[in-house]
Design a protein around this motif. Structure first.
Motif, mmCIF file in Angstrom:
data_model
loop_
_atom_site.group_PDB
_atom_site.id
_atom_site.type_symbol
_atom_site.label_atom_id
_atom_site.label_comp_id
_atom_site.label_asym_id
_atom_site.label_seq_id
_atom_site.Cartn_x
_atom_site.Cartn_y
_atom_site.Cartn_z
ATOM 1 N N PRO A 1 -6.492 -1.178 6.118
ATOM 2 C CA PRO A 1 -7.757 -0.913 6.801
ATOM 3 C C PRO A 1 -8.272 -2.117 7.556
ATOM 4 O O PRO A 1 -8.952 -1.976 8.556
ATOM 5 C CB PRO A 1 -8.697 -0.532 5.667
ATOM 6 C CG PRO A 1 -8.015 -0.947 4.408
ATOM 7 C CD PRO A 1 -6.571 -0.965 4.682
ATOM 8 N N GLU B 1 -3.747 4.559 -4.258
ATOM 9 C CA GLU B 1 -4.001 4.141 -2.882
ATOM 10 C C GLU B 1 -5.511 4.120 -2.612
ATOM 11 O O GLU B 1 -6.029 3.181 -2.011
ATOM 12 C CB GLU B 1 -3.337 5.085 -1.884
ATOM 13 C CG GLU B 1 -3.565 4.627 -0.453
ATOM 14 C CD GLU B 1 -3.188 5.684 0.572
ATOM 15 O OE1 GLU B 1 -3.001 6.851 0.179
ATOM 16 O OE2 GLU B 1 -3.095 5.334 1.740
ATOM 17 N N ASP B 2 -6.170 5.157 -3.082
ATOM 18 C CA ASP B 2 -7.634 5.190 -2.912
ATOM 19 C C ASP B 2 -8.258 3.894 -3.395
ATOM 20 O O ASP B 2 -9.104 3.293 -2.737
ATOM 21 C CB ASP B 2 -8.234 6.327 -3.745
ATOM 22 C CG ASP B 2 -7.994 7.659 -3.102
ATOM 23 O OD1 ASP B 2 -8.493 8.652 -3.627
ATOM 24 O OD2 ASP B 2 -7.292 7.705 -2.079
ATOM 25 N N ARG C 1 -15.790 6.641 0.455
ATOM 26 C CA ARG C 1 -15.602 5.205 0.239
ATOM 27 C C ARG C 1 -15.198 4.490 1.520
ATOM 28 O O ARG C 1 -15.266 3.285 1.612
ATOM 29 C CB ARG C 1 -14.510 4.973 -0.801
ATOM 30 C CG ARG C 1 -14.908 5.504 -2.151
ATOM 31 C CD ARG C 1 -13.767 5.334 -3.106
ATOM 32 N NE ARG C 1 -13.411 6.612 -3.698
ATOM 33 C CZ ARG C 1 -12.408 6.747 -4.527
ATOM 34 N NH1 ARG C 1 -11.657 5.714 -4.835
ATOM 35 N NH2 ARG C 1 -12.136 7.919 -5.045
ATOM 36 N N GLN D 1 -11.174 10.336 0.772
ATOM 37 C CA GLN D 1 -11.564 8.921 0.780
ATOM 38 C C GLN D 1 -12.848 8.677 1.567
ATOM 39 O O GLN D 1 -13.293 7.549 1.684
ATOM 40 C CB GLN D 1 -10.430 8.088 1.390
ATOM 41 C CG GLN D 1 -9.193 8.111 0.530
ATOM 42 C CD GLN D 1 -7.962 7.614 1.256
ATOM 43 O OE1 GLN D 1 -8.026 7.235 2.410
ATOM 44 N NE2 GLN D 1 -6.847 7.618 0.564
ATOM 45 N N ARG E 1 -6.908 0.949 -3.814
ATOM 46 C CA ARG E 1 -6.603 -0.251 -3.043
ATOM 47 C C ARG E 1 -7.380 -0.264 -1.724
ATOM 48 O O ARG E 1 -7.859 -1.304 -1.290
ATOM 49 C CB ARG E 1 -5.102 -0.343 -2.759
ATOM 50 C CG ARG E 1 -4.777 -1.667 -2.073
ATOM 51 C CD ARG E 1 -3.329 -1.795 -1.714
ATOM 52 N NE ARG E 1 -3.073 -3.036 -1.004
ATOM 53 C CZ ARG E 1 -3.500 -3.302 0.210
ATOM 54 N NH1 ARG E 1 -4.215 -2.423 0.851
ATOM 55 N NH2 ARG E 1 -3.223 -4.449 0.797
ATOM 56 N N LEU E 2 -7.480 0.911 -1.114
ATOM 57 C CA LEU E 2 -8.256 0.986 0.116
ATOM 58 C C LEU E 2 -9.678 0.517 -0.127
ATOM 59 O O LEU E 2 -10.221 -0.276 0.631
ATOM 60 C CB LEU E 2 -8.289 2.436 0.619
ATOM 61 C CG LEU E 2 -7.048 2.898 1.351
ATOM 62 C CD1 LEU E 2 -7.110 4.400 1.576
ATOM 63 C CD2 LEU E 2 -6.924 2.166 2.675
ATOM 64 N N GLU F 1 1.329 4.384 -2.419
ATOM 65 C CA GLU F 1 1.071 5.732 -1.941
ATOM 66 C C GLU F 1 2.122 6.687 -2.449
ATOM 67 O O GLU F 1 1.829 7.827 -2.804
ATOM 68 C CB GLU F 1 1.046 5.738 -0.416
ATOM 69 C CG GLU F 1 0.706 7.081 0.165
ATOM 70 C CD GLU F 1 0.563 6.993 1.667
ATOM 71 O OE1 GLU F 1 -0.559 6.904 2.129
ATOM 72 O OE2 GLU F 1 1.592 7.004 2.362
ATOM 73 N N ARG F 2 3.358 6.174 -2.489
ATOM 74 C CA ARG F 2 4.417 7.049 -2.956
ATOM 75 C C ARG F 2 4.326 7.269 -4.456
ATOM 76 O O ARG F 2 4.794 8.250 -4.979
ATOM 77 C CB ARG F 2 5.793 6.476 -2.580
ATOM 78 C CG ARG F 2 6.119 6.738 -1.118
ATOM 79 C CD ARG F 2 7.495 6.291 -0.797
ATOM 80 N NE ARG F 2 7.613 4.853 -0.946
ATOM 81 C CZ ARG F 2 8.766 4.217 -0.977
ATOM 82 N NH1 ARG F 2 9.881 4.872 -0.889
ATOM 83 N NH2 ARG F 2 8.790 2.914 -1.092
ATOM 84 N N ARG G 1 -1.399 8.839 -5.090
ATOM 85 C CA ARG G 1 -2.425 8.780 -4.064
ATOM 86 C C ARG G 1 -3.726 8.171 -4.616
ATOM 87 O O ARG G 1 -4.482 7.527 -3.919
ATOM 88 C CB ARG G 1 -2.686 10.198 -3.550
ATOM 89 C CG ARG G 1 -3.334 10.226 -2.206
ATOM 90 C CD ARG G 1 -3.261 11.607 -1.637
ATOM 91 N NE ARG G 1 -1.970 11.835 -0.996
ATOM 92 C CZ ARG G 1 -1.609 12.998 -0.498
ATOM 93 N NH1 ARG G 1 -2.396 14.020 -0.576
ATOM 94 N NH2 ARG G 1 -0.434 13.136 0.079
ATOM 95 N N LEU H 1 0.822 -1.195 0.000
ATOM 96 C CA LEU H 1 0.000 0.000 0.000
ATOM 97 C C LEU H 1 0.863 1.253 0.000
ATOM 98 O O LEU H 1 0.596 2.216 -0.697
ATOM 99 C CB LEU H 1 -0.915 -0.016 1.219
ATOM 100 C CG LEU H 1 -1.835 1.186 1.273
ATOM 101 C CD1 LEU H 1 -2.711 1.192 0.033
ATOM 102 C CD2 LEU H 1 -2.662 1.130 2.513
ATOM 103 N N ASN H 2 1.906 1.203 0.812
ATOM 104 C CA ASN H 2 2.739 2.395 0.915
ATOM 105 C C ASN H 2 3.565 2.648 -0.327
ATOM 106 O O ASN H 2 3.814 3.782 -0.698
ATOM 107 C CB ASN H 2 3.621 2.292 2.137
ATOM 108 C CG ASN H 2 2.820 2.574 3.380
ATOM 109 O OD1 ASN H 2 2.501 3.719 3.622
ATOM 110 N ND2 ASN H 2 2.437 1.542 4.080
ATOM 111 N N LEU H 3 3.986 1.578 -0.970
ATOM 112 C CA LEU H 3 4.690 1.765 -2.235
ATOM 113 C C LEU H 3 3.792 2.513 -3.203
ATOM 114 O O LEU H 3 4.193 3.463 -3.854
ATOM 115 C CB LEU H 3 5.084 0.402 -2.814
ATOM 116 C CG LEU H 3 6.170 -0.300 -2.004
ATOM 117 C CD1 LEU H 3 6.340 -1.738 -2.500
ATOM 118 C CD2 LEU H 3 7.478 0.456 -2.098
#
Lengths: 273, 174
Positions: free
Chosen positions: B97, A127-128, B51, B48, A130-131, A120-121, A124, A116-118
Motif C-alpha cells: 500500500p 494479508e488484512d 481499514r 478491507q 499486514r495491510l 496472501e496465498r 487472506r 505480502l503475497n506469500l
C-alpha cells in the motif's frame, strides 16, 4: 553472485517472476543496494502500468448488480474485524543520513513486495493484518517526519491536531517550471484545517514574498497567508479550517510583499487533491 | 470507501470495474472467469474497506494488483487441472500500500503512452515481459517456453522494463 548478476534480477523481481532461491538472494542484496532498490521501485510503477495497458472492455451491464449485491450481502454477514495491532517501531528517519534513509525506505518497500503475497496465498486474513500494519506504520512514519519538522511554537498543538485528525489526507505539491526543484506536502483535514510544508523554494527577490492559496473545486483562490522562508527554502504554514474546509488545489505564487487579494502570477508550487 | 456504505461501493465499481474486468479478460481470456475476478476483487476490497482509507491513497493501483493476483490464481488453477506436472509456484504480483501511494499512481495518459511503448518494444522483450506479467510465468518457465537460456530471458525482461520505464517517466517518447 556479482552485483551485475544481481542487478539482472530487478525486472524479474518486480514482475514476481523469480524462483524462490533467487528471490531470497536478491532480497538480501536489496537491503544494501540503493541502485537496485530504486530500479525495483521504478519497475513496480511500470508493472502497474501494464495492468492498465490492456485493451479496455466494458463488463456486461448485469455484472454491476451481481457484484454489488454479493459484496453487500457478505458485508452484512461478516463478523467484526480484529482490533488494530500497534504499528511496529521503525527507525527514526532523523537518525539516518537522507540518502541512507531513502535507500532503507526503498529497500523496505521492495522487500515488502513478496512477503505480502506469500501471506496472501496462505491466508487472506493474514494479508488484512499486514495491510493494516503497513498503513498504520506508513501513516505513523509520516506523522513522525511532519512532527519532527514542526518548531516548538504555540502552533504545535494545533498542527498535531490536524495531523492526528481521522480525516487527514495528504496532497503532494510539485515545483512548477519556475521552481522545478521545489516540493511540498499538505496535510489536510476538512474539519481541522491544513498544514503546509515545502522545501527548496528559491529565495524571492527584494520586495517579493510567497503567498499560499487554497482553491476550492470550481471556486476562486482564497489567500491562506504569506510564507517566510527558512534555510534550504523551507517553509510551513497552518491554515484554519474556515479557509480549508473545501480544498481542490493548493498552490504557491510569488507576489508583492504583503500579498495580493488574487494571484497575479503562475504558481511556483501546486498540487491537487 | 471507509465506512463501507453501498453508494461508495457503487461509486468504486463505476470507476474501476472496467479496468479490472479488462485486465482479467486479458489474463484469462474467458468472460465468465473475468466476471468472477471482478466480484472477487470488490469482495476483498470491501472486506478491507473499513481499514483501508481511500482518502489517503489512490485505490486504483491497489485494486489492479488484486485483480492481477486473483486472475493469476485462476489461471494457475486452470493450468493445474490440465497439467499432470507440478506447477512452479510463481509469485503473484507484488503489492504494497505504501508503494501504491507514492509510486504506483500512474495517469490515464501514461497508461496510454505505455500501451504504445509496449507495442513498439522488440518482440523478444515484449514476449518475455508479457509471459511474466500476464501469464504469471517465472523466468525459468519463460526460458523453457521460449527455448532460450535463462540469462537471456533475465536480460530481455530487464532491458524491456528499462525502456518502458523511460517512456513512462517521459525520458523518451514511445
Amino acid at each position: 553472485m556479482t552485483h551485475d548478476e544481481l542487478r539482472e534480477l530487478t525486472g524479474g523481481y518486480a514482475l514476481g517472476a523469480l524462483g524462490e532461491q533467487e528471490r531470497r538472494a536478491f532480497e538480501a542484496h536489496l537491503a544494501t543496494c540503493v541502485e537496485c532498490a530504486r530500479e525495483v521501485g521504478e519497475f513496480a510503477t511500470v508493472a502497474n502500468g501494464l495492468a492498465l495497458a490492456v485493451p479496455q472492455v466494458d463488463p456486461p451491464a448485469a455484472l454491476r448488480a451481481r457484484v454489488l449485491n454479493a459484496v453487500l450481502s457478505e458485508e452484512s454477514a461478516r463478523v467484526d474485524p480484529m482490533p488494530f495491532p500497534q504499528p511496529p517501531v521503525r527507525v527514526r528517519p532523523s537518525a539516518l543520513p537522507v540518502w541512507l534513509a531513502t535507500a532503507a525506505a526503498l529497500a523496505a518497500v521492495a522487500l515488502g513486495l513478496y512477503s505480502l503475497n506469500l501471506r496472501e496465498r496462505i491466508s487472506r486474513l493474514e494479508e488484512d493484518l499486514r495491510l493494516a500494519n503497513a498503513r498504520a506504520a506508513g501513516v505513523e512514519r509520516e506523522l513522525q517526519v511532519a512532527r519532527a519538522a514542526v518548531p516548538r511554537t504555540s502552533n504545535a498543538r494545533q498542527i498535531a491536531t490536524v495531523l492526528d485528525a481521522p480525516d487527514v489526507r495528504t496532497i503532494d505539491l510539485l515545483g512548477q517550471k519556475n521552481a522545478p526543484a521545489a516540493t511540498g506536502r499538505v496535510y489536510w483535514s476538512p474539519t481541522r484545517g491544513l498544514v503546509f510544508t515545502a522545501s527548496n523554494l528559491p529565495a524571492p527577490s527584494v520586495g517579493r514574498q510567497y503567498q499560499l492559496w487554497v482553491i476550492p473545486l470550481g471556486g476562486s483562490p482564497v489567500s491562506a497567508g504569506m510564507l517566510d522562508l527558512e534555510g534550504g527554502g523551507l517553509t510551513m504554514a497552518l491554515v484554519d479550517s474556515t479557509i480549508a474546509s473545501r480544498v481542490g488545489t493548493v498552490a504557491v505564487t510569488l507576489e508583492p510583499a504583503g500579498g495580493v487579494p488574487q494571484p497575479t502570477s503562475d504558481p511556483v508550487l501546486a498540487g491537487t487533491w | 470507501m471507509a465506512g463501507g456504505d453501498s453508494s461508495a461501493l457503487a461509486d468504486l465499481y463505476d470507476r474501476h470495474a472496467r479496468a479490472i474486468y479488462s485486465l482479467a479478460l486479458r489474463i484469462l481470456a474467458d468472460a465468465a472467469e473475468a466476471e468472477d475476478v471482478v466480484q472477487d476483487v470488490f469482495t476483498q476490497a470491501w472486506r478491507q474497506a473499513t481499514r483501508y482509507d481511500a482518502a489517503r491513497a489512490p485505490v486504483a493501483g491497489w485494486l489492479m494488483i488484486m485483480a492481477r493476483a486473483r486472475s493469476l490464481d485462476r489461471l494457475r488453477r486452470r493450468r493445474a487441472r490440465i497439467s499432470t506436472t507440478e506447477m512452479d509456484p510463481a509469485m503473484p504480483h507484488p503489492r504494497d500500500p505504501e508503494i501504491d501511494q507514492e509510486t504506483l499512481a500512474i495517469t490515464r495518459e501514461q497508461a496510454e503512452r505505455l500501451r504504445g511503448a509496449i507495442g513498439v518494444l522488440p518482440d523478444v522483450h515484449r514476449t518475455a515481459i508479457e509471459l511474466a506479467y500476464y501469464e504469471g510465468l517465472s523466468q525459468t518457465d519463460i526460458a523453457a517456453r521460449l527455448q532460450q537460456p535463462l540469462g537471456t530471458v533475465k536480460t530481455r525482461i530487464r532491458t524491456g522494463l528499462l525502456k518502458l520505464r523511460d517512456v513512462l517517466s517521459g525520458r523518451v517518447q514511445s
